[in-house]
Design an enzyme around this catalytic site. Structure first.
Site, PDB file in Angstrom:
ATOM      1  N   THR A  12       0.823  -1.221   0.000  1.00  0.00           N
ATOM      2  CA  THR A  12       0.000   0.000   0.000  1.00  0.00           C
ATOM      3  C   THR A  12       0.856   1.269   0.000  1.00  0.00           C
ATOM      4  OG1 THR A  12      -0.094  -0.255   2.389  1.00  0.00           O
ATOM      5  CG2 THR A  12      -2.041  -0.960   1.157  1.00  0.00           C
ATOM      6  N   GLY A  13       2.158   1.113   0.131  1.00  0.00           N
ATOM      7  CA  GLY A  13       3.043   2.280   0.211  1.00  0.00           C
ATOM      8  C   GLY A  13       3.349   2.850  -1.165  1.00  0.00           C
ATOM      9  N   VAL A  15       6.214   3.058  -2.796  1.00  0.00           N
ATOM     10  CA  VAL A  15       7.060   2.181  -3.620  1.00  0.00           C
ATOM     11  C   VAL A  15       6.283   0.920  -4.000  1.00  0.00           C
ATOM     12  CG1 VAL A  15       9.180   0.813  -3.678  1.00  0.00           C
ATOM     13  CG2 VAL A  15       9.206   3.085  -2.638  1.00  0.00           C
ATOM     14  N   SER A  41      -3.486  -2.115   7.226  1.00  0.00           N
ATOM     15  CA  SER A  41      -4.199  -2.202   5.946  1.00  0.00           C
ATOM     16  C   SER A  41      -4.647  -3.613   5.602  1.00  0.00           C
ATOM     17  CB  SER A  41      -3.308  -1.718   4.808  1.00  0.00           C
ATOM     18  OG  SER A  41      -2.775  -0.483   5.098  1.00  0.00           O
ATOM     19  N   CYS A 129      17.484   5.769  -3.710  1.00  0.00           N
ATOM     20  CA  CYS A 129      17.104   6.414  -4.978  1.00  0.00           C
ATOM     21  C   CYS A 129      18.161   7.402  -5.460  1.00  0.00           C
ATOM     22  CB  CYS A 129      15.755   7.102  -4.833  1.00  0.00           C
ATOM     23  SG  CYS A 129      15.451   7.803  -3.220  1.00  0.00           S
ATOM     24  N   GLN A 156      16.093  16.524  -3.097  1.00  0.00           N
ATOM     25  CA  GLN A 156      15.259  15.322  -3.087  1.00  0.00           C
ATOM     26  C   GLN A 156      13.806  15.628  -2.709  1.00  0.00           C
ATOM     27  OE1 GLN A 156      19.124  12.884  -1.426  1.00  0.00           O
ATOM     28  NE2 GLN A 156      17.165  11.866  -1.150  1.00  0.00           N
ATOM     29  N   LYS A 213      25.440   7.142   2.710  1.00  0.00           N
ATOM     30  CA  LYS A 213      24.964   6.023   1.880  1.00  0.00           C
ATOM     31  C   LYS A 213      25.369   6.227   0.422  1.00  0.00           C
ATOM     32  CE  LYS A 213      20.526   5.775   2.921  1.00  0.00           C
ATOM     33  NZ  LYS A 213      19.111   5.436   2.958  1.00  0.00           N
ATOM     34  N   ARG A 235      16.333  18.236   1.264  1.00  0.00           N
ATOM     35  CA  ARG A 235      14.918  17.940   0.995  1.00  0.00           C
ATOM     36  C   ARG A 235      14.259  19.199   0.470  1.00  0.00           C
ATOM     37  NH1 ARG A 235      13.674  13.401   0.462  1.00  0.00           N
ATOM     38  NH2 ARG A 235      13.954  12.572   2.552  1.00  0.00           N
ATOM     39  N   HIS A 242      13.907  13.447  -8.000  1.00  0.00           N
ATOM     40  CA  HIS A 242      15.118  13.933  -7.339  1.00  0.00           C
ATOM     41  C   HIS A 242      16.040  14.583  -8.376  1.00  0.00           C
ATOM     42  CE1 HIS A 242      13.787  11.906  -3.875  1.00  0.00           C
ATOM     43  NE2 HIS A 242      14.735  11.007  -3.696  1.00  0.00           N
TER      44      HIS A 242
HETATM   45  N1  NAP Z   1       9.747   6.592  -1.444  1.00  0.00           N
HETATM   46  C1  NAP Z   1      10.875   6.481  -2.137  1.00  0.00           C
HETATM   47  O1  NAP Z   1      11.175   7.278  -3.039  1.00  0.00           O
HETATM   48  C2  NAP Z   1      11.831   5.352  -1.840  1.00  0.00           C
HETATM   49  C3  NAP Z   1      12.899   5.131  -2.702  1.00  0.00           C
HETATM   50  C4  NAP Z   1      13.796   4.109  -2.431  1.00  0.00           C
HETATM   51  C5  NAP Z   1      13.595   3.312  -1.330  1.00  0.00           C
HETATM   52  N2  NAP Z   1      12.540   3.543  -0.496  1.00  0.00           N
HETATM   53  C6  NAP Z   1      12.356   2.674   0.672  1.00  0.00           C
HETATM   54  O2  NAP Z   1      11.199   1.855   0.439  1.00  0.00           O
HETATM   55  C7  NAP Z   1      10.545   1.606   1.687  1.00  0.00           C
HETATM   56  C8  NAP Z   1       9.077   2.036   1.577  1.00  0.00           C
HETATM   57  O3  NAP Z   1       8.996   3.411   1.252  1.00  0.00           O
HETATM   58  P1  NAP Z   1       7.601   4.086   0.858  1.00  0.00           P
HETATM   59  O4  NAP Z   1       7.958   5.436   0.389  1.00  0.00           O
HETATM   60  O5  NAP Z   1       6.810   3.194  -0.034  1.00  0.00           O
HETATM   61  O6  NAP Z   1       6.885   4.204   2.299  1.00  0.00           O
HETATM   62  P2  NAP Z   1       5.327   4.344   2.633  1.00  0.00           P
HETATM   63  O7  NAP Z   1       4.601   5.043   1.554  1.00  0.00           O
HETATM   64  O8  NAP Z   1       5.280   4.941   4.004  1.00  0.00           O
HETATM   65  O9  NAP Z   1       4.789   2.834   2.698  1.00  0.00           O
HETATM   66  C9  NAP Z   1       5.191   1.938   3.702  1.00  0.00           C
HETATM   67  C10 NAP Z   1       4.569   0.588   3.429  1.00  0.00           C
HETATM   68  O10 NAP Z   1       5.087  -0.332   4.400  1.00  0.00           O
HETATM   69  C11 NAP Z   1       3.982  -1.000   5.018  1.00  0.00           C
HETATM   70  N3  NAP Z   1       4.305  -1.382   6.382  1.00  0.00           N
HETATM   71  C12 NAP Z   1       4.583  -0.577   7.424  1.00  0.00           C
HETATM   72  N4  NAP Z   1       4.823  -1.315   8.533  1.00  0.00           N
HETATM   73  C13 NAP Z   1       4.699  -2.607   8.165  1.00  0.00           C
HETATM   74  C14 NAP Z   1       4.814  -3.849   8.849  1.00  0.00           C
HETATM   75  N5  NAP Z   1       5.111  -3.900  10.135  1.00  0.00           N
HETATM   76  N6  NAP Z   1       4.611  -4.999   8.160  1.00  0.00           N
HETATM   77  C15 NAP Z   1       4.299  -4.965   6.839  1.00  0.00           C
HETATM   78  N7  NAP Z   1       4.162  -3.811   6.136  1.00  0.00           N
HETATM   79  C16 NAP Z   1       4.361  -2.664   6.791  1.00  0.00           C
HETATM   80  C17 NAP Z   1       2.850  -0.001   4.977  1.00  0.00           C
HETATM   81  O11 NAP Z   1       1.634  -0.708   5.122  1.00  0.00           O
HETATM   82  P3  NAP Z   1       0.360  -0.113   5.901  1.00  0.00           P
HETATM   83  O12 NAP Z   1      -0.542   0.415   4.828  1.00  0.00           O
HETATM   84  O13 NAP Z   1      -0.221  -1.304   6.579  1.00  0.00           O
HETATM   85  O14 NAP Z   1       0.849   0.926   6.874  1.00  0.00           O
HETATM   86  C18 NAP Z   1       3.037   0.561   3.565  1.00  0.00           C
HETATM   87  O15 NAP Z   1       2.509  -0.338   2.621  1.00  0.00           O
HETATM   88  C19 NAP Z   1      11.358   2.352   2.747  1.00  0.00           C
HETATM   89  O16 NAP Z   1      12.292   1.450   3.318  1.00  0.00           O
HETATM   90  C20 NAP Z   1      12.089   3.412   1.965  1.00  0.00           C
HETATM   91  O17 NAP Z   1      13.285   3.813   2.582  1.00  0.00           O
HETATM   92  C21 NAP Z   1      11.642   4.542  -0.731  1.00  0.00           C
END
Ligand code: NAP
Length: 368
Positions: A12-13, A15, A41, A129, A156, A213, A235, A242
């Site tokens: 649902t996030g 990514v 979710s 990223c 970013q 990193k 940011r 980015h």
């Molecule tokens: N955003 C970017 O541009 C980007 C780029 C590279 C890497 N990343 C990495 O990708 C990851 C996700 O980023 P995002 O931006 O997609 O974050 P996000 O929008 O906050 O989404 C987080 C996701 O993780 C789920 N989640 C949270 N706690 C959980 C648990 N205990 N068990 C299973 N699922 C859980 C959430 O589900 P619920 O709906 O249940 O809360 C949601 O689906 C992070 O590690 C981030 O550092 C992000």
């Protein structure tokens, strides 16, 4: 091509949603798909290829029979569940920072080091990223004229911090425009109409973890520990995309024309570079694209062997979801994803010796 059982943890996030889109768009060979999240979710629904899929809770048991699991649910979830998923026979492609600097886990950008997939032991890390767009743009140049030093400043977008960060920017912008005070939750300070030179935590050396990193991941992916790198990450109040300003010092002199000619033939890159008509990469235009865009290529007037350039990409696509799916596609092509655990460990064992040799060869190419 054999169809695979796929799981997405964090479906649902931001990514996770992008991974779903990309799997649909690229016709990834899927036999079954599990969309997994936290308790928040689970038991709701999402669509995959027009089919309603009930969201499940990510637990250790759920990976039984899964061939490839895309993890994008943050560091803690990856640290806890990824090794358990591997034990049941899944290959994990992890977008968190949990394993990126672990020397036993390959960190892969397919345009640069897909060969490293060969020595995976179950987990393959997807870089941050900001690193991905940097190495896609610089590796083709490094192959021709080795890079000695990189100074990078990033700009970013807020989507890098997840779905809640998008909401924070929107609500703050409304408050500020309405003449009201804001109360930050995700970021340390107001992000609307502001810029914060702080991404992730501060380290003892004064850099942030995001900046550190970029250094470690770039050296690892390019097999070039000798490249010195200094990063400043900021940011900016932009939703998606980015930007990076790069000062790059090469071993020998080079020209913008030579760089353009190399990059024009490189995979995953588009050059947008015509200052006469203000033509250069911008984050809003890069949003939704799979490419890394490069422009403003010019001689660095502060160094005879230097170039300056401006690099932009969609952090959710090439910076995260697309790169994760490309890793899976490369692994499938190599016959390293989609096998059962026993087959995989014997293939991986035979490849790990080759992987070590390859890393040694690549390292010896780099010049101080
Ligand atoms: N955003 C970017 O541009 C980007 C780029 C590279 C890497 N990343 C990495 O990708 C990851 C996700 O980023 P995002 O931006 O997609 O974050 P996000 O929008 O906050 O989404 C987080 C996701 O993780 C789920 N989640 C949270 N706690 C959980 C648990 N205990 N068990 C299973 N699922 C859980 C959430 O589900 P619920 O709906 O249940 O809360 C949601 O689906 C992070 O590690 C981030 O550092 C992000």
């Amino acid at each position: 091509m054999k169809e695979l059982n796929v799981a997405i943890v964090g479906a649902t996030g931001l990514v996770g949603q992008e991974i779903i889109k990309i799997l649909e768009q690229r016709d990834f060979p899927i036999a079954s798909i599990q969309l997994l999240t936290s308790d928040n979710s689970s038991n709701t629904e999402l669509f995959f290829n027009h089919q309603r899929i009930e969201i499940g809770k990510a637990t250790a048991e759920i990976f039984h029979n899964v061939n490839v699991a895309f993890f994008s649910a943050g560091l803690d979830v990856s640290r806890r569940l990824a090794p358990l998923a591997v034990k049941t026979g899944a290959v994990v492609i992890d977008s968190s920072a949990a394993f990126t600097t672990d020397p036993t886990v390959p960190l892969v950008v397919p345009e640069v080091n897909s060969e490293d997939i060969k020595w995976h032991k179950g987990i393959i890390a997807n870089p941050s990223c900001s690193t991905i767009q940097l190495v896609v743009a610089l590796y083709p140049l490094h192959k021709v004229n080795p890079i000695k030093r990189i100074v990078v400043s990033t700009y970013q977008s807020v989507s890098d911090s997840g779905a809640d960060a998008l909401k924070e920017l929107t609500s703050q912008a409304k408050l500020v425009l309405g003449g009201r005070r804001v109360c930050p939750h995700i970021f340390s300070h107001q992000i609307a109409f502001n810029i914060l030179p702080e991404i992730d935590v501060f380290l003892d050396n004064g850099y942030t973890k995001e900046e550190q990193k970029i250094v470690e991941e770039t050296q690892k992916i390019m097999h070039a520990e000798d490249i010195t790198i200094s990063a400043t990450c900021a940011r900016v109040p932009v939703y998606f995309g980015h930007c990076e300003a790069l000062n790059v010092e090469f071993v020998s002199p080079t020209t913008p024309e030579e760089a353009r000619s190399i990059l024009a033939k490189a995979p995953g890159i588009r050059i947008l570079d015509d200052s006469a008509v203000s033509f250069y990469p911008q984050p809003w235009a890069a949003t939704g694209s799979n490419h890394v865009f490069v422009g403003r290529i010019r001689k660095d007037i502060s160094h005879p062997n230097g170039l300056v350039m401006w690099v932009v990409a969609d952090n959710l696509r090439k910076g995260a979801a697309l790169n994760a799916v490309q890793i899976a596609e490369a692994g499938i092509q190599m016959g390293l994803i989609g096998q059962n655990q026993r087959q995989r460990s014997s293939t991986t064992r035979s490849h790990s010796a080759k992987g070590a040799k390859l890393r040694k060869e690549n390292n010896s190419r780099c010049v101080n």
